[in-house]
Design an enzyme around this catalytic site. Structure first.
Site, PDB file in Angstrom:
ATOM      1  N   PHE A 253       3.917   4.989 -13.710  1.00 58.27           N
ATOM      2  CA  PHE A 253       2.342   5.205 -13.535  1.00 58.27           C
ATOM      3  C   PHE A 253       2.107   6.362 -12.338  1.00 58.27           C
ATOM      4  O   PHE A 253       3.162   6.940 -11.794  1.00 58.27           O
ATOM      5  CB  PHE A 253       1.906   3.938 -13.004  1.00 58.27           C
ATOM      6  CG  PHE A 253       2.202   3.399 -11.817  1.00 58.27           C
ATOM      7  CD1 PHE A 253       3.403   2.843 -11.368  1.00 58.27           C
ATOM      8  CD2 PHE A 253       1.267   3.324 -10.781  1.00 58.27           C
ATOM      9  CE1 PHE A 253       3.790   2.485 -10.107  1.00 58.27           C
ATOM     10  CE2 PHE A 253       1.621   3.097  -9.534  1.00 58.27           C
ATOM     11  CZ  PHE A 253       2.891   2.510  -9.085  1.00 58.27           C
TER      12      PHE A 253
ATOM     13  N   ASP B 242       0.838  -1.177   0.172  1.00 60.32           N
ATOM     14  CA  ASP B 242       0.267   0.072  -0.034  1.00 60.32           C
ATOM     15  C   ASP B 242       0.918   1.189  -0.166  1.00 60.32           C
ATOM     16  O   ASP B 242       1.837   1.431   0.830  1.00 60.32           O
ATOM     17  CB  ASP B 242      -0.884   0.116   1.089  1.00 60.32           C
ATOM     18  CG  ASP B 242      -2.262   0.993   1.058  1.00 60.32           C
ATOM     19  OD1 ASP B 242      -2.899   0.410  -0.133  1.00 60.32           O
ATOM     20  OD2 ASP B 242      -2.418   2.142   1.395  1.00 60.32           O
TER      21      ASP B 242
HETATM   22  P1  IMP Z   1      -2.844   1.825  -3.482  1.00 58.97           P
HETATM   23  O1  IMP Z   1      -3.282   0.933  -4.611  1.00 58.97           O
HETATM   24  O2  IMP Z   1      -4.130   2.285  -2.663  1.00 58.97           O
HETATM   25  O3  IMP Z   1      -1.622   1.427  -2.761  1.00 58.97           O
HETATM   26  O4  IMP Z   1      -2.710   2.924  -4.390  1.00 58.97           O
HETATM   27  C1  IMP Z   1      -1.325   3.672  -4.650  1.00 58.97           C
HETATM   28  C2  IMP Z   1      -1.432   4.695  -5.455  1.00 58.97           C
HETATM   29  O5  IMP Z   1      -0.427   5.937  -5.021  1.00 58.97           O
HETATM   30  C3  IMP Z   1      -1.502   4.660  -6.813  1.00 58.97           C
HETATM   31  O6  IMP Z   1      -2.447   4.650  -7.352  1.00 58.97           O
HETATM   32  C4  IMP Z   1      -0.441   5.882  -7.339  1.00 58.97           C
HETATM   33  O7  IMP Z   1      -1.638   6.971  -7.370  1.00 58.97           O
HETATM   34  C5  IMP Z   1       0.190   6.292  -5.926  1.00 58.97           C
HETATM   35  N1  IMP Z   1       1.603   5.787  -6.037  1.00 58.97           N
HETATM   36  C6  IMP Z   1       2.092   4.598  -5.384  1.00 58.97           C
HETATM   37  N2  IMP Z   1       3.401   4.252  -5.827  1.00 58.97           N
HETATM   38  C7  IMP Z   1       3.630   5.027  -6.767  1.00 58.97           C
HETATM   39  C8  IMP Z   1       4.767   5.142  -7.715  1.00 58.97           C
HETATM   40  O8  IMP Z   1       5.748   4.579  -7.521  1.00 58.97           O
HETATM   41  N3  IMP Z   1       4.742   6.010  -8.648  1.00 58.97           N
HETATM   42  C9  IMP Z   1       3.410   7.045  -8.726  1.00 58.97           C
HETATM   43  N4  IMP Z   1       2.575   6.856  -8.208  1.00 58.97           N
HETATM   44  C10 IMP Z   1       2.516   5.842  -6.916  1.00 58.97           C
END
Ligand code: IMP
Length: 201
Positions: A152, A70
């Site tokens: 991304f 996360d």
């Molecule tokens: P999760 O799936 O709730 O962990 O969402 C993580 C969100 O944080 C992603 O959709 C991105 O918007 C952002 N995020 C996390 N890691 C990265 C990264 O390495 N690069 C750019 N955005 C990231």
């Protein structure tokens, strides 16, 4: 060979984690290989709660050792936002582009010294009699405009400390050496080395 299932549907995270775990003798399975309809909720208040929730859900469903990430971007000027709301900052159906647009709008006119931010990754491993958590932070600043097309999420607007390029202008190899996820995964690799003989086969 030991098996790990990645508790995510984010293809970019899968690619990064696979590349960084390549040195291990572990079969990496993704959630899409196993179950198209298992819903991974992330309604906790913290990255830790969400990472554990995802890893536990997938372990309970598959009985395979599950690894969840996360992660998100914390901007100091915005009191830590978008934080746990990073994926849905511009709304539940928001695209990366919409999230970046909202962030840059909120940061418009903010002086360079007040643009500090950090990416944070929490990794949770859940298995039989197994619960481990690691964290990684990459400090940097929010760029004035999007730059670069690799990666991304917020990659085009984040310049890591020590670089004059955004994450999205780095190659995958460069990002995977310094990123928040690389740092939390480096710690998780130490855990995995110790636990490897006990993981699901
Ligand atoms: P999760 O799936 O709730 O962990 O969402 C993580 C969100 O944080 C992603 O959709 C991105 O918007 C952002 N995020 C996390 N890691 C990265 C990264 O390495 N690069 C750019 N955005 C990231």
């Amino acid at each position: 060979m030991a098996k790990i299932i990645l508790a995510t549907r984010n293809k970019h995270k899968v690619t990064e984690i696979r590349a960084m775990l390549a040195e291990f003798d572990i079969e990496i399975i993704t959630l899409d290989d196993i179950s198209k309809d298992l819903i991974l909720r992330e309604d906790g208040d913290t990255f830790e709660a969400n990472a554990f929730q995802k890893a536990r859900t997938v372990y309970d469903h598959t009985k395979m050792t599950a690894l969840a990430d996360d992660s998100g971007l914390e901007v100091f000027y915005l009191n830590g936002r978008p934080g746990v709301f990073s994926a849905r900052y511009a709304g539940t159906k928001a695209t990366d582009e919409m999230n970046n647009k909202r962030l840059l709008k909120e940061m418009r006119g903010v002086a360079p010294r007040r643009r500090k931010a950090q990416f944070r990754s929490i990794l949770a491993l859940a298995g039989k009699d197994l619960e481990e958590i690691t964290d990684g932070i990459c400090p940097g600043v929010i760029n004035e405009m999007p730059q670069g097309t690799n990666g991304f999420g917020y990659d085009p607007v984040f310049v890591p400390d020590g670089f004059s390029k955004t994450y999205a202008e780095l190659t995958a190899e460069e990002k995977n050496r310094i990123s928040h996820r690389a740092l939390s995964l480096a710690k998780m690799k130490d855990v995995l080395k110790e636990k490897l003989p006990f993981l699901t086969k």
